[in-house]
Design a protein around this motif. Structure first.
Motif, PDB file in Angstrom:
ATOM      1  N   ALA A  30       0.836  -1.202   0.000  1.00 22.38           N
ATOM      2  CA  ALA A  30       0.000   0.000   0.000  1.00 22.38           C
ATOM      3  C   ALA A  30       0.869   1.250   0.000  1.00 22.38           C
ATOM      4  O   ALA A  30       1.912   1.288   0.653  1.00 22.38           O
ATOM      5  CB  ALA A  30      -0.908   0.006   1.227  1.00 22.38           C
ATOM      6  N   LYS A  31       0.443   2.265  -0.737  1.00 25.47           N
ATOM      7  CA  LYS A  31       1.166   3.550  -0.719  1.00 25.47           C
ATOM      8  C   LYS A  31       0.903   4.288   0.581  1.00 25.47           C
ATOM      9  O   LYS A  31       1.769   4.939   1.137  1.00 25.47           O
ATOM     10  CB  LYS A  31       0.763   4.404  -1.911  1.00 25.47           C
ATOM     11  CG  LYS A  31       1.237   3.835  -3.223  1.00 25.47           C
ATOM     12  CD  LYS A  31       0.855   4.725  -4.372  1.00 25.47           C
ATOM     13  CE  LYS A  31       1.340   4.089  -5.660  1.00 25.47           C
ATOM     14  NZ  LYS A  31       0.975   4.878  -6.832  1.00 25.47           N
ATOM     15  N   THR A  32      -0.339   4.232   1.048  1.00 29.08           N
ATOM     16  CA  THR A  32      -0.744   4.799   2.331  1.00 29.08           C
ATOM     17  C   THR A  32      -1.824   3.895   2.912  1.00 29.08           C
ATOM     18  O   THR A  32      -2.390   3.057   2.209  1.00 29.08           O
ATOM     19  CB  THR A  32      -1.322   6.230   2.199  1.00 29.08           C
ATOM     20  OG1 THR A  32      -2.484   6.182   1.378  1.00 29.08           O
ATOM     21  CG2 THR A  32      -0.303   7.194   1.629  1.00 29.08           C
ATOM     22  N   VAL A  33      -2.103   4.074   4.185  1.00 27.93           N
ATOM     23  CA  VAL A  33      -3.154   3.292   4.839  1.00 27.93           C
ATOM     24  C   VAL A  33      -4.042   4.212   5.662  1.00 27.93           C
ATOM     25  O   VAL A  33      -3.635   5.304   6.066  1.00 27.93           O
ATOM     26  CB  VAL A  33      -2.582   2.187   5.748  1.00 27.93           C
ATOM     27  CG1 VAL A  33      -1.833   1.142   4.947  1.00 27.93           C
ATOM     28  CG2 VAL A  33      -1.704   2.755   6.834  1.00 27.93           C
ATOM     29  N   ASN A  34      -5.245   3.766   5.910  1.00 29.27           N
ATOM     30  CA  ASN A  34      -6.140   4.394   6.874  1.00 29.27           C
ATOM     31  C   ASN A  34      -6.028   3.562   8.141  1.00 29.27           C
ATOM     32  O   ASN A  34      -6.163   2.334   8.090  1.00 29.27           O
ATOM     33  CB  ASN A  34      -7.580   4.398   6.371  1.00 29.27           C
ATOM     34  CG  ASN A  34      -7.726   5.256   5.141  1.00 29.27           C
ATOM     35  OD1 ASN A  34      -7.180   6.343   5.056  1.00 29.27           O
ATOM     36  ND2 ASN A  34      -8.452   4.758   4.157  1.00 29.27           N
ATOM     37  N   LEU A  35      -5.770   4.197   9.261  1.00 28.15           N
ATOM     38  CA  LEU A  35      -5.533   3.501  10.519  1.00 28.15           C
ATOM     39  C   LEU A  35      -6.691   3.736  11.472  1.00 28.15           C
ATOM     40  O   LEU A  35      -7.076   4.883  11.715  1.00 28.15           O
ATOM     41  CB  LEU A  35      -4.229   4.006  11.148  1.00 28.15           C
ATOM     42  CG  LEU A  35      -3.870   3.466  12.520  1.00 28.15           C
ATOM     43  CD1 LEU A  35      -3.597   1.965  12.447  1.00 28.15           C
ATOM     44  CD2 LEU A  35      -2.665   4.198  13.065  1.00 28.15           C
ATOM     45  N   ALA A  46      -1.823   1.654  17.694  1.00 32.40           N
ATOM     46  CA  ALA A  46      -1.595   2.609  16.610  1.00 32.40           C
ATOM     47  C   ALA A  46      -0.125   3.002  16.534  1.00 32.40           C
ATOM     48  O   ALA A  46       0.447   3.085  15.442  1.00 32.40           O
ATOM     49  CB  ALA A  46      -2.471   3.843  16.806  1.00 32.40           C
ATOM     50  N   SER A  47       0.490   3.233  17.676  1.00 37.76           N
ATOM     51  CA  SER A  47       1.905   3.598  17.696  1.00 37.76           C
ATOM     52  C   SER A  47       2.774   2.479  17.144  1.00 37.76           C
ATOM     53  O   SER A  47       3.696   2.728  16.366  1.00 37.76           O
ATOM     54  CB  SER A  47       2.345   3.922  19.129  1.00 37.76           C
ATOM     55  OG  SER A  47       1.701   5.064  19.591  1.00 37.76           O
ATOM     56  N   ALA A  48       2.479   1.254  17.547  1.00 39.17           N
ATOM     57  CA  ALA A  48       3.259   0.112  17.071  1.00 39.17           C
ATOM     58  C   ALA A  48       3.106  -0.063  15.567  1.00 39.17           C
ATOM     59  O   ALA A  48       4.083  -0.313  14.860  1.00 39.17           O
ATOM     60  CB  ALA A  48       2.826  -1.165  17.796  1.00 39.17           C
ATOM     61  N   PHE A  49       1.888   0.086  15.065  1.00 35.54           N
ATOM     62  CA  PHE A  49       1.680  -0.054  13.624  1.00 35.54           C
ATOM     63  C   PHE A  49       2.441   1.024  12.865  1.00 35.54           C
ATOM     64  O   PHE A  49       3.142   0.733  11.890  1.00 35.54           O
ATOM     65  CB  PHE A  49       0.195   0.020  13.263  1.00 35.54           C
ATOM     66  CG  PHE A  49      -0.032  -0.123  11.793  1.00 35.54           C
ATOM     67  CD1 PHE A  49      -0.122  -1.376  11.221  1.00 35.54           C
ATOM     68  CD2 PHE A  49      -0.095   0.990  10.972  1.00 35.54           C
ATOM     69  CE1 PHE A  49      -0.288  -1.515   9.849  1.00 35.54           C
ATOM     70  CE2 PHE A  49      -0.259   0.860   9.608  1.00 35.54           C
ATOM     71  CZ  PHE A  49      -0.362  -0.398   9.040  1.00 35.54           C
ATOM     72  N   SER A  50       2.338   2.252  13.321  1.00 34.85           N
ATOM     73  CA  SER A  50       3.012   3.360  12.647  1.00 34.85           C
ATOM     74  C   SER A  50       4.524   3.159  12.628  1.00 34.85           C
ATOM     75  O   SER A  50       5.182   3.445  11.625  1.00 34.85           O
ATOM     76  CB  SER A  50       2.677   4.683  13.323  1.00 34.85           C
ATOM     77  OG  SER A  50       1.316   4.976  13.157  1.00 34.85           O
ATOM     78  N   ALA A  51       5.076   2.677  13.719  1.00 37.81           N
ATOM     79  CA  ALA A  51       6.523   2.485  13.820  1.00 37.81           C
ATOM     80  C   ALA A  51       7.014   1.279  13.028  1.00 37.81           C
ATOM     81  O   ALA A  51       8.082   1.320  12.431  1.00 37.81           O
ATOM     82  CB  ALA A  51       6.919   2.340  15.288  1.00 37.81           C
ATOM     83  N   ALA A  52       6.238   0.202  13.019  1.00 41.47           N
ATOM     84  CA  ALA A  52       6.722  -1.055  12.452  1.00 41.47           C
ATOM     85  C   ALA A  52       6.346  -1.289  10.998  1.00 41.47           C
ATOM     86  O   ALA A  52       7.014  -2.057  10.304  1.00 41.47           O
ATOM     87  CB  ALA A  52       6.220  -2.227  13.301  1.00 41.47           C
ATOM     88  N   SER A  53       5.301  -0.638  10.513  1.00 37.12           N
ATOM     89  CA  SER A  53       4.819  -0.969   9.162  1.00 37.12           C
ATOM     90  C   SER A  53       5.641  -0.316   8.065  1.00 37.12           C
ATOM     91  O   SER A  53       5.786  -0.864   6.978  1.00 37.12           O
ATOM     92  CB  SER A  53       3.357  -0.559   8.992  1.00 37.12           C
ATOM     93  OG  SER A  53       3.244   0.850   8.949  1.00 37.12           O
ATOM     94  N   GLY A  54       6.148   0.870   8.317  1.00 37.97           N
ATOM     95  CA  GLY A  54       6.880   1.585   7.286  1.00 37.97           C
ATOM     96  C   GLY A  54       5.993   2.195   6.214  1.00 37.97           C
ATOM     97  O   GLY A  54       6.466   2.697   5.205  1.00 37.97           O
ATOM     98  N   VAL A  55       4.688   2.174   6.435  1.00 42.58           N
ATOM     99  CA  VAL A  55       3.726   2.716   5.475  1.00 42.58           C
ATOM    100  C   VAL A  55       3.135   4.006   6.053  1.00 42.58           C
ATOM    101  O   VAL A  55       2.696   4.023   7.203  1.00 42.58           O
ATOM    102  CB  VAL A  55       2.590   1.704   5.199  1.00 42.58           C
ATOM    103  CG1 VAL A  55       1.576   2.268   4.240  1.00 42.58           C
ATOM    104  CG2 VAL A  55       3.158   0.401   4.671  1.00 42.58           C
ATOM    105  N   ARG A  58      -2.379   7.781   6.055  1.00 43.90           N
ATOM    106  CA  ARG A  58      -3.072   8.894   5.389  1.00 43.90           C
ATOM    107  C   ARG A  58      -4.114   9.496   6.322  1.00 43.90           C
ATOM    108  O   ARG A  58      -4.201  10.700   6.489  1.00 43.90           O
ATOM    109  CB  ARG A  58      -3.728   8.411   4.097  1.00 43.90           C
ATOM    110  CG  ARG A  58      -4.522   9.510   3.392  1.00 43.90           C
ATOM    111  CD  ARG A  58      -5.120   9.048   2.103  1.00 43.90           C
ATOM    112  NE  ARG A  58      -5.862   7.809   2.316  1.00 43.90           N
ATOM    113  CZ  ARG A  58      -6.393   7.088   1.345  1.00 43.90           C
ATOM    114  NH1 ARG A  58      -6.264   7.461   0.102  1.00 43.90           N
ATOM    115  NH2 ARG A  58      -7.042   5.986   1.605  1.00 43.90           N
ATOM    116  N   ASN A  59      -4.932   8.663   6.896  1.00 38.07           N
ATOM    117  CA  ASN A  59      -5.963   9.088   7.848  1.00 38.07           C
ATOM    118  C   ASN A  59      -5.899   8.151   9.040  1.00 38.07           C
ATOM    119  O   ASN A  59      -5.715   6.947   8.868  1.00 38.07           O
ATOM    120  CB  ASN A  59      -7.367   8.990   7.239  1.00 38.07           C
ATOM    121  CG  ASN A  59      -7.562   9.937   6.087  1.00 38.07           C
ATOM    122  OD1 ASN A  59      -7.427  11.136   6.256  1.00 38.07           O
ATOM    123  ND2 ASN A  59      -7.858   9.409   4.913  1.00 38.07           N
ATOM    124  N   GLY A  60      -6.071   8.698  10.228  1.00 40.44           N
ATOM    125  CA  GLY A  60      -6.058   7.864  11.416  1.00 40.44           C
ATOM    126  C   GLY A  60      -7.112   8.304  12.409  1.00 40.44           C
ATOM    127  O   GLY A  60      -7.397   9.492  12.540  1.00 40.44           O
TER     128      GLY A  60
END
Length: 72
Positions: A30-35, A46-55, A58-60
């Protein structure tokens, strides 16, 4: 008892899921994700996903109980 508590750590569970060979490549395509993270563990998830996914997110939307040290 501590092992059981550690096993349910939301941050660790998200990081572990993102290491899965079936999940991480799909996320990284994915170029961006909605979280969306909801619940008492919303902030650490949310913090773990943002740090670990590398993606880029776009919206959270993070809805939690305010236990993250700031009001929600």
């Amino acid at each position: 008892m501590q092992a059981a508590i550690d096993a349910a750590d939301a941050r660790v569970l998200v990081e572990r899921a993102l290491k899965d060979a079936d999940i991480l490549p799909a996320v990284q395509r994915a170029k961006t994700v909605n979280l969306l993270a909801v619940g008492k563990a919303a902030h650490p998830m949310a913090s773990a996903f943002s740090a670990a996914s590398g993606v880029p997110v776009r919206n959270g939307l993070v809805i939690g109980s305010g236990e993250a040290g700031h009001p929600v």
